[in-house]
Write a protein that holds these residues in place. Sequence first.
Motif, PDB file in Angstrom:
ATOM      1  N   VAL A  41       0.849  -1.190   0.000  1.00  0.00           N
ATOM      2  CA  VAL A  41       0.000   0.000   0.000  1.00  0.00           C
ATOM      3  C   VAL A  41       0.882   1.237   0.000  1.00  0.00           C
ATOM      4  O   VAL A  41       1.946   1.264   0.625  1.00  0.00           O
ATOM      5  CB  VAL A  41      -0.944   0.030   1.224  1.00  0.00           C
ATOM      6  N   THR A  42       0.456   2.245  -0.705  1.00  0.00           N
ATOM      7  CA  THR A  42       1.191   3.501  -0.755  1.00  0.00           C
ATOM      8  C   THR A  42       0.815   4.371   0.441  1.00  0.00           C
ATOM      9  O   THR A  42      -0.172   4.108   1.139  1.00  0.00           O
ATOM     10  CB  THR A  42       0.877   4.260  -2.049  1.00  0.00           C
ATOM     11  N   ASP A  43       1.596   5.422   0.670  1.00  0.00           N
ATOM     12  CA  ASP A  43       1.284   6.356   1.758  1.00  0.00           C
ATOM     13  C   ASP A  43      -0.099   6.961   1.568  1.00  0.00           C
ATOM     14  O   ASP A  43      -0.854   7.145   2.532  1.00  0.00           O
ATOM     15  CB  ASP A  43       2.334   7.462   1.821  1.00  0.00           C
ATOM     16  N   GLU A  44      -0.432   7.260   0.320  1.00  0.00           N
ATOM     17  CA  GLU A  44      -1.747   7.846   0.034  1.00  0.00           C
ATOM     18  C   GLU A  44      -2.864   6.850   0.355  1.00  0.00           C
ATOM     19  O   GLU A  44      -3.882   7.217   0.950  1.00  0.00           O
ATOM     20  CB  GLU A  44      -1.827   8.272  -1.430  1.00  0.00           C
ATOM     21  N   GLU A  45      -2.662   5.593  -0.011  1.00  0.00           N
ATOM     22  CA  GLU A  45      -3.678   4.569   0.240  1.00  0.00           C
ATOM     23  C   GLU A  45      -3.848   4.294   1.732  1.00  0.00           C
ATOM     24  O   GLU A  45      -4.930   3.898   2.173  1.00  0.00           O
ATOM     25  CB  GLU A  45      -3.304   3.272  -0.484  1.00  0.00           C
ATOM     26  N   CYS A  46      -2.795   4.502   2.514  1.00  0.00           N
ATOM     27  CA  CYS A  46      -2.865   4.241   3.964  1.00  0.00           C
ATOM     28  C   CYS A  46      -3.801   5.208   4.687  1.00  0.00           C
ATOM     29  O   CYS A  46      -4.287   4.899   5.789  1.00  0.00           O
ATOM     30  CB  CYS A  46      -1.472   4.330   4.583  1.00  0.00           C
ATOM     31  N   LYS A  47      -4.040   6.370   4.110  1.00  0.00           N
ATOM     32  CA  LYS A  47      -4.937   7.375   4.690  1.00  0.00           C
ATOM     33  C   LYS A  47      -4.570   7.728   6.132  1.00  0.00           C
ATOM     34  O   LYS A  47      -5.432   7.979   6.975  1.00  0.00           O
ATOM     35  CB  LYS A  47      -6.395   6.891   4.642  1.00  0.00           C
ATOM     36  N   GLY A  48      -3.275   7.730   6.419  1.00  0.00           N
ATOM     37  CA  GLY A  48      -2.815   8.097   7.752  1.00  0.00           C
ATOM     38  C   GLY A  48      -2.914   6.994   8.783  1.00  0.00           C
ATOM     39  O   GLY A  48      -2.562   7.215   9.956  1.00  0.00           O
ATOM     40  N   VAL A  49      -3.380   5.811   8.393  1.00  0.00           N
ATOM     41  CA  VAL A  49      -3.507   4.706   9.338  1.00  0.00           C
ATOM     42  C   VAL A  49      -2.135   4.066   9.556  1.00  0.00           C
ATOM     43  O   VAL A  49      -1.483   3.660   8.583  1.00  0.00           O
ATOM     44  CB  VAL A  49      -4.493   3.635   8.813  1.00  0.00           C
ATOM     45  N   PRO A  50      -1.659   3.954  10.802  1.00  0.00           N
ATOM     46  CA  PRO A  50      -0.358   3.322  11.055  1.00  0.00           C
ATOM     47  C   PRO A  50      -0.357   1.859  10.631  1.00  0.00           C
ATOM     48  O   PRO A  50      -1.318   1.126  10.872  1.00  0.00           O
ATOM     49  CB  PRO A  50      -0.195   3.448  12.577  1.00  0.00           C
ATOM     50  N   HIS A  51       0.724   1.441   9.964  1.00  0.00           N
ATOM     51  CA  HIS A  51       0.909   0.055   9.536  1.00  0.00           C
ATOM     52  C   HIS A  51       2.157  -0.516  10.215  1.00  0.00           C
ATOM     53  O   HIS A  51       3.187   0.149  10.303  1.00  0.00           O
ATOM     54  CB  HIS A  51       1.065  -0.038   8.021  1.00  0.00           C
TER      55      HIS A  51
END
Length: 331
Positions: free
Chosen positions: A90-100
């Motif tokens: 997943v890209t940073d944009e796709e993460c929507k700020g959710v910590p991975h």
Amino acid sequence: MRISFSACKPAQAAPPLVNFPGSGGGLINMDQLIIPRRQRHKDKVVVVMGSTGTGKSRLSIDLATHFDAEIINSDKMQVYKGLNIVTNKVTDEECKGVPHHLLGFIDPEDDFTADDFVRHASLAAENITRRGRVPIIAGGSNSCIKALVNDDIEFRSKYELCFLWVDVSVPVLHSFVSRRVDRMVDTGLVEEAKEFFEPGGDYTRGIRRAIGVPEMDEFFRNEFYDDSERSKVLEEAINQIKVNTCKLACCQLGNILRLGEQLDRRMYRLNATEAFLRRGVEASEAWERLVVGPGSKIVGRFLHEGRIDYVSAFTTAPPMATTNAVAAAIR
């Protein structure tokens, strides 16, 4: 009546705990019968599963934005550093700020086993719950998930689990996977895979096991072919990537069905096929209606009411075409 405080007896220590005979002839102290608080209360964990390409990451991020959650990656290729396109991170944009967590943190040359996943995922889950948030485990490596949620006694003793399975009919998924590989090629799959090419390289360990690297070996080894021949070899490599990805998806589906039986069918199937058949706004609306909406209701009930209606689990069994396709791929 006059009371003399000097005559009062001093407070005595609490009487010793009563001991009962044990089954082996010894004594059981009363404090051994008190259930520790950690055993009385289990933190909650959500597990999102599905074959490659079904939208596991998308659903886990959708859920994490609805609830106070963080995501633990359970894809054993995405744990490695590098090959972001090939492994479809997943890209940073796709993460929507959710910590991975557990994403791109292992050296590409190292081996990462199911036992390694259990250790790292357990630490991540403990860290997340300690901060009052909900861990969502998401990924397609079912051997890792099984090792954690089914085989690891300590993890099962600490956490209550809710299982969501994102499913897409096999023919529709295969068509989607084929188009996705083409998009990956357009965005740099070949160039990225070449960074990990070594003549005579070992494709059985580390990140080089990832689908998209071994298939390109012949193309990279024969860079002196003429343009026509190189185009043919490249086309064959890309087609093989598609075939191997579809086989992987079927094997993952078979593993999910087996794990579901081991979990006494305590798994919610979210059928996303219609969302994959549609395009544009209609696809997004179908995804919200058929996947995010039901998934959010299930997780909300699990987190806030502390119950799961397992009668709803494994609803709408996979069609016979799916079962036959899985069997054919495994053979």
